[in-house]
Design an enzyme around this catalytic site. Structure first.
Site, PDB file in Angstrom:
ATOM      1  N   ALA A 149     -19.966 -10.055  -7.942  1.00 39.52           N
ATOM      2  CA  ALA A 149     -20.421 -10.381  -6.689  1.00 39.52           C
ATOM      3  C   ALA A 149     -19.577 -11.226  -5.278  1.00 39.52           C
ATOM      4  O   ALA A 149     -19.780 -10.914  -4.710  1.00 39.52           O
ATOM      5  CB  ALA A 149     -20.623 -11.767  -6.608  1.00 39.52           C
ATOM      6  N   GLU A 158     -19.610  -0.529  -0.615  1.00 39.69           N
ATOM      7  CA  GLU A 158     -20.911  -1.270  -1.937  1.00 39.69           C
ATOM      8  C   GLU A 158     -22.053  -0.981  -0.687  1.00 39.69           C
ATOM      9  O   GLU A 158     -23.158  -0.572  -1.144  1.00 39.69           O
ATOM     10  CB  GLU A 158     -20.559  -2.715  -2.088  1.00 39.69           C
ATOM     11  CG  GLU A 158     -19.378  -2.736  -3.013  1.00 39.69           C
ATOM     12  CD  GLU A 158     -18.380  -2.542  -3.082  1.00 39.69           C
ATOM     13  OE1 GLU A 158     -18.240  -2.304  -2.004  1.00 39.69           O
ATOM     14  OE2 GLU A 158     -17.257  -2.620  -3.940  1.00 39.69           O
ATOM     15  N   GLN A 178     -19.809  -4.303  -9.302  1.00 43.86           N
ATOM     16  CA  GLN A 178     -18.758  -4.544  -9.683  1.00 43.86           C
ATOM     17  C   GLN A 178     -18.507  -6.546 -10.062  1.00 43.86           C
ATOM     18  O   GLN A 178     -18.717  -6.712 -11.251  1.00 43.86           O
ATOM     19  CB  GLN A 178     -17.449  -3.969  -9.434  1.00 43.86           C
ATOM     20  CG  GLN A 178     -17.523  -3.880 -11.343  1.00 43.86           C
ATOM     21  CD  GLN A 178     -16.112  -2.286 -11.012  1.00 43.86           C
ATOM     22  OE1 GLN A 178     -15.010  -2.724 -10.429  1.00 43.86           O
ATOM     23  NE2 GLN A 178     -16.589  -1.606 -11.597  1.00 43.86           N
ATOM     24  N   HIS A 231     -12.766 -12.885  -8.240  1.00 48.66           N
ATOM     25  CA  HIS A 231     -13.581 -11.966  -8.845  1.00 48.66           C
ATOM     26  C   HIS A 231     -14.228 -13.657  -9.359  1.00 48.66           C
ATOM     27  O   HIS A 231     -14.867 -13.733 -11.364  1.00 48.66           O
ATOM     28  CB  HIS A 231     -12.614 -11.398 -10.517  1.00 48.66           C
ATOM     29  CG  HIS A 231     -12.037 -11.074  -9.973  1.00 48.66           C
ATOM     30  ND1 HIS A 231     -10.757 -10.768  -9.567  1.00 48.66           N
ATOM     31  CD2 HIS A 231     -12.365  -9.051 -10.126  1.00 48.66           C
ATOM     32  CE1 HIS A 231     -10.526  -9.361  -8.754  1.00 48.66           C
ATOM     33  NE2 HIS A 231     -10.794  -8.779  -9.838  1.00 48.66           N
TER      34      HIS A 231
END
Ligand SMILES: Cc1ncc(C[n+]2csc(CCOP(=O)(O)OP(=O)(O)O)c2C)c(N)n1
Ligand SMILES: Cc1ncc(C[n+]2csc(CCOP(=O)(O)OP(=O)(O)O)c2C)c(N)n1
Ligand SMILES: [Mg+2]
Ligand SMILES: [Mg+2]
Lengths: 337, 409, 337, 409
Positions: free
Chosen positions: A84, A60, A82, A129
């Site tokens: 946060a 990232e 992909q 997630h």
């Protein structure tokens, strides 16, 4: 006008941007051939070519750094994180670099980049997630933050974000990708078909950054919300029968303070709702500003309904999620003061 | 054989203050020894280069071997001049910092070739992503020194509007990317820039510099990964000046291997070069630039040099290394070595050199006076305070308008 | 009792911790032989050995990761981030790992680590040696945040932080290292000699995390502050002659809410002061909580005096820094409502 | 020769859905070919090993060469059993996920040797820092399967109290560090653990696993840097199963070189091994463990394998690769290869194998039933909701007490 789900609207926004501006480049993990784990970039590589939309390494920090460099070159990169929850390795490049580039160079360089990322809970994603890290980035001068609550706004805000010359974090409430969600997780899943805000023009349009939208008019209390929580707030208002005015912020920075103060001065009461943890979430800033600007109009303290100050627990997703019952209770408390 | 099962291994430099400087671990191979492969070579064919040391200038000032770039006397003199100017500029800026006219300064003494020779091997339109110790790039590109001084003074003519600490220059015109206080960030940005250039079929390339200490940051790894994956047209320089503030290069991972070797793991051709040898630095940069420009992707270059002075004006190197260490450093001084080469080749004399030094001192003094007339950090003009609210965003949002009003500036 | 500067007190805290607990390990950039760029670890390597206190690579992410791993092993690592501005590369290891370790393992593992870092402005450090990022970390459940305002607290809080089994971010106001500072940058520099809170015991003691301290009693308005701003607030109270009660928070998380509400209920007015940028700074959380808990006692909106929402500009340090004049104006505004 | 001056190079796998699988780029050298150096070897002496492939089991099931660990039939059978158990466990858990009894699951099919063989070469008290695809470690260490299932179900007996997504196990007792959702973070933590062990003169070592995709994260670089600088007693495994969700290994930087080569830049001895060869994985792990334990520092190991199934239950691999690819993979299946070796050596038979498979299925079924009796994600018992406020801190601070009260749980 076509009906689009939020994920289709987001896809369409990028398709339009790629079509209109040759400097738009899109990259991120799994977003090329595969079209993204949520299908946000479905078919875009096939349509616009591998040189403009391609897969990136699982890095990232590297992704945002590359975007900053491309921005300096003159490109207009759009990158996907992909989830946060995985934005943290990019923190330094976002905060120290993208956000400050224009300032530190006296306007000589800037970072016209958009960082898209699915955020929020409601899909049993557990603590990695489900996060809502927007509050952290609202503290950083130089960044803009947009969060849509419906397909129409999603497309219009995303195009505005891409065309904006400042770095924009664009958080997408993943629970809304395929349908509106009012927090009643035990009811059948709905899709966007038939929803007013799912009528989305095919072509180019923008929803300007910095303008909130009143999604419900009311006189008793103002609810400030964004993303998924707009739907939860609407549901809570219906269920309690409280005459709530609901403002969908759409952009956290810059904030549409006028719309907020106008409403709170009218209603005299305010409830702020977000899914992120409570302490130092963006709700704190909203509460602080509302009492700063509307103190003498306020008849009750500004209440915050938020995620708890814990990580997002897998099995207790619905105890964690600030659903319509919790928002409804807050509304009742506030109007009864 | 080292056993650490009975303890944690913590690297230590060979000597500490009060001890004799010790460079016995530094191998100085003869100049001209390392072969120059064609730019189409694959990384696998030249793995060994990461452990050698490319040198052109020998101890007598002669240029040797097939890396000799055979530069014209004009070019050599231009290089010498830029290095001397850099040194003169540094000297003055430290002096004015000591006088309290600004808050901070950083010299590049002993490392001038690293920036100057590389810049001269690039095209003017190639893009540089430097650290704070490559002021030589700007001077080699004939960027006005007074503009640099204005930045150091944060004065009324500072194009960065008084916002950045001294030496964090930025110049779009000079192809010199804004220096960041956060180490390493420019390295992966440079790769992004090169990716954009490649996507556009643009002939320009990017070049980045990083200190050996900062190679430990994740950004370094991101840069190498992206450069390798997308074969970005860029040159990735590691300036191994052996010190990172008080930490010797062993703390950065230089004990077990070379820094050039970092590139091997990515299939990136990696060269190690005598960073105090103007000709060698020029030659490897030109080689890498040709590679990049002709579509053969990135090159990693370790420039082996020595930070001859303190880290910055905030630090006293005698607290962590012998004060005589700089003198003992076996690869010498880049200015002296190039000067000698020019003299030996008959293009230069001691007298000319003295005259040039004087001329440059004058030039620096004049620029200094002009810049000071625009203000210094502590005195004279600067930007209006109200401008501190500009450029946070392209258009000032309402909350900043309100804050500016509140600030009463 | 000996007099110590804040930097000496911090050094002493680590010295004591190393002496008492063989599991304490200290590492960071330049902190070994050299003793740190601010001399916080001066002579500690010479005293306690290279195996327990040593230099680390320039890799903030690696430093915190190593600390997390050592914590899992059973050590009690104390690491230094050379400037708080450089904490961002470690964000992921702090937020996703250290903060959540105990929670995600059901209490099986935890991160008993302390992350020390000099923060704040006032030394012409420009935008990358002046930041106050504490607000960001207060949003992260699982972290504790302590910030001392004087040598006594610095030592006691740091020992408490090291002995704490949760990860603690310990931000040190670098402008206070060598003397108190009330924001009058144009007056002669003072040192800690003679200051009450500079009397620091040689040995072990703790200032417990989570307990604020009332540093000035008053009836007209409550000032909430921490770090350097405590001194600025004291100065503003003296200069305006306003009868302000000043609370030095000492720990932001956990917050000593009782001390805050008790004071605000008494004074009816509140000013929050911090050096960090305004939007979503910790002041927002404080303002939000004060109006939540003391709404009916409040006679004026809670005001925030903070750094502006810009990076910290080198030449405009003193226009940026929220000094006694700005705090004083806020006090006057608030008491005159 | 590739020219990218007219475009950005974006790596592409050899084939996509609808095309013939193509592994022609994969060299399969004969077993027994690579020499086994003494554990005291320096990194520089075995640089080549990073580009070879250590194999012990040949196509006929014979163990060849000096890496052959010459394990007893008991050990081999234990390994076979653990791998078979892992596969049976995976099969059931995917089934129950499809039935809606939990939210998510991840198999390690085809990669069982990577975890099981390595674990068997370690001591029980050595510490493992795995990713989500090394469930084989727990099973090889005889950790109760029912405990693993409880975690997958987030049920009332889940030691992680329902807080983690399925397969993010943690077991202090089994020396199995808490799996993170954030890729790569465990790698540098493992080095920290090893540094602590070294500082204590502890004989234990740590071992970490990372996917080839996740090597692109900064944590990977931090791990190698710290391991190299402090010579940490650890084993750094890269599981190159060639896929990271939908991205082939070229996107991770595997086109230009091997992943084992990443270690060369740090002076860390680096081996590349056939990850589907139980004996080879065992042998290299044992070698690296001995190195670490005797004070010779870290080893990097690339385990070359293939992710035979989808990334997780959330993904459909036929969208990005030919569905026949797994079958075409030349290094075969680790279970089949070990089984064959045992049969060839006369320690095993097809009948015994079938019987064992049945027995293991039974074992898994029984564990599954027991675990389900403790609840599943959607039905039955789980932890009281009030516990979601526990363990944020050691002692619950006032604000969480208040929130728990407000939650009414
Ligand atoms: C992310 C980050 N961490 C730490 C620092 C503090 N710092 C500034 S310069 C420096 C040493 C850098 O050494 P090196 O990379 O070798 O460059 P050199 O100074 O030798 O040119 C450090 C630690 C920083 N600026 N940024
Ligand atoms: C920091 C971070 N970024 C992205 C992800 C999303 N993600 C989960 S698994 C995965 C692929 C990992 O591939 P690899 O490392 O090769 O491991 P494998 O799945 O093949 O075992 C990705 C991108 C994540 N979990 N964490
Ligand atoms: Mg250096
Ligand atoms: Mg993989």
């Amino acid at each position: 006008m076509p009906t689009m789900s939020m994920i289709e609207a987001i896809n369409s926004a990028m398709d339009v941007a790629l079509g209109l501006d040759p400097d738009v480049m899109i990259f991120g993990q799994d977003i090329g051939y595969f079209g993204g784990v949520f299908r946000a970039t479905d078919k875009l590589q096939q349509r616009h070519g591998k040189q403009r939309i391609f897969d990136a390494p699982i890095s990232e920090g590297g992704i945002v750094a590359a975007a900053v460099g491309m921005g300096a070159y003159g490109k207009r990169p759009v990158v996907e994180i992909q989830f946060a929850d995985y934005i943290y390795p990019a923190t330094d490049q976002i905060i120290s670099e993208a956000a400050r580039m224009r300032y530190r160079t006296g306007g000589e360089w800037w970072s016209p980049i958009t960082i898209r990322s699915p955020y929020g809970g409601g899909i049993f994603g557990g603590q990695t997630h489900s996060q809502s890290p927007e509050g952290i980035f609202t503290h950083v001068a130089g960044l803009k933050i947009a969060i849509p609550s419906n397909p129409y706004d999603a497309k219009g805000l995303l195009i505005a974000a891409i065309e904006d010359d400042d770095p924009v974090l664009f958080f997408e409430p993943k629970r809304l990708y395929n349908g509106p969600f009012d927090g009643h997780h035990d009811r059948p899943v709905r899709n966007w078909a038939g929803h007013n805000d799912a009528e989305v023009p095919e072509g180019h349009y923008v929803v300007p950054l910095g303008k909130a939208r009143r999604v419900r008019e009311g006189g008793e209390v103002t609810i400030l919300a964004y993303g998924t929580m707009v739907h939860v707030a609407l549901c809570a208002a219906e269920e309690t029968g409280i005459d709530a005015e609901i403002i969908d912020l759409r952009t956290l920075v810059p904030l549409d303070l006028d719309s907020i103060t106008e409403s709170v001065r009218k209603t005299g009461r305010c409830v702020v709702v977000h899914e992120a943890t409570r302490t130092s979430g963006f709700g704190a800033e909203l509460a602080a500003q509302v009492q700063e600007h509307c103190f003498f109009a306020l008849e009750a303290p500004v209440e915050r309904v938020t995620g708890w100050d814990t990580p997002y627990p897998h099995a207790f997703e619905w105890e964690y999620f600030p659903g319509p019952a919790r928002v409804g209770e807050a509304l009742k408390r506030v109007v009864n003061i | 054989m080292i056993r650490n099962s009975k303890g944690l291994h913590v690297p230590e430099p060979g000597c500490r203050p009060g001890e004799e400087p010790d460079f016995s671990h530094v191998e100085v191979p003869p100049a001209g020894e390392v072969v120059r492969p064609p730019v189409t070579v694959s990384a696998a064919e030249i793995r060994d280069h990461a452990f050698r040391l490319i040198r052109v200038l020998d101890d007598n000032g002669m240029a040797c071997g097939d890396w000799n770039p055979a530069l014209s006397p004009d070019m050599l003199l231009k290089g010498l001049r830029a290095m001397m100017l850099t040194r003169a500029y540094d000297a003055r800026m430290v002096r004015v910092q000591r006088q309290g006219k600004t808050s901070f300064y950083m010299k590049c003494t002993g490392e001038e070739a690293v920036a100057v020779a590389a810049t001269m091997a690039l095209r003017h339109e190639d893009m540089c992503f430097p650290t704070y110790r490559q002021q030589g790039i700007l001077l080699a590109r004939d960027w006005p020194m007074v503009d640099m001084m204005n930045q150091v003074y944060s004065n009324s003519q500072d194009r960065l509007k008084g916002r950045q600490m001294p030496v964090f220059y930025s110049s779009r015109e000079a192809g010199f990317f804004s220096i960041s206080g956060n180490l390493g960030t420019q390295y992966s940005q440079a790769v992004g820039w090169a990716m954009a250039a490649a996507a556009d079929g643009d002939e320009r390339i990017s070049t980045a510099w990083i200190g050996e200490g900062a190679t430990a940051e994740g950004d370094f790894h991101h840069a190498l990964t992206f450069a390798s994956v997308y074969r970005a047209p860029c040159i990735l320089n590691i300036v191994n000046n052996q010190w990172a503030i008080s930490s010797f290069s062993g703390i950065a991972g230089g004990e077990a291997t070379t820094f050039a070797a970092r590139g091997l793991g990515f299939g990136i051709p990696s060269l190690r070069v005598d960073g105090n040898d103007f000709l060698a630095v020029y030659a490897v940069t030109a080689w890498a630039a040709e590679r990049a420009r002709t579509g053969h992707g990135p090159t990693l270059i370790e420039l082996f040099t020595y930070r001859a002075e303190g880290h910055s004006t905030s630090d006293d190197p005698t607290r962590y290394r012998p004060s005589t260490e700089a003198g003992a450093w076996p690869l010498g001084d880049p200015l002296e070595r190039l000067k000698r080469h020019l003299i030996v080749a008959g293009h230069w004399s001691e007298e000319q050199h003295q005259a040039l030094a004087k001329e440059l001192d004058e030039e620096v003094r004049a620029a200094g006076k002009l810049s000071e007339s625009y203000g210094t950090l502590k005195e004279g003009d600067r930007w209006p305070a109200s401008t501190m609210f500009d450029d946070v965003y392209r258009d000032m949002p309402a909350h900043l308008v309100a804050q500016r009003r509140q600030a009463g500036v």
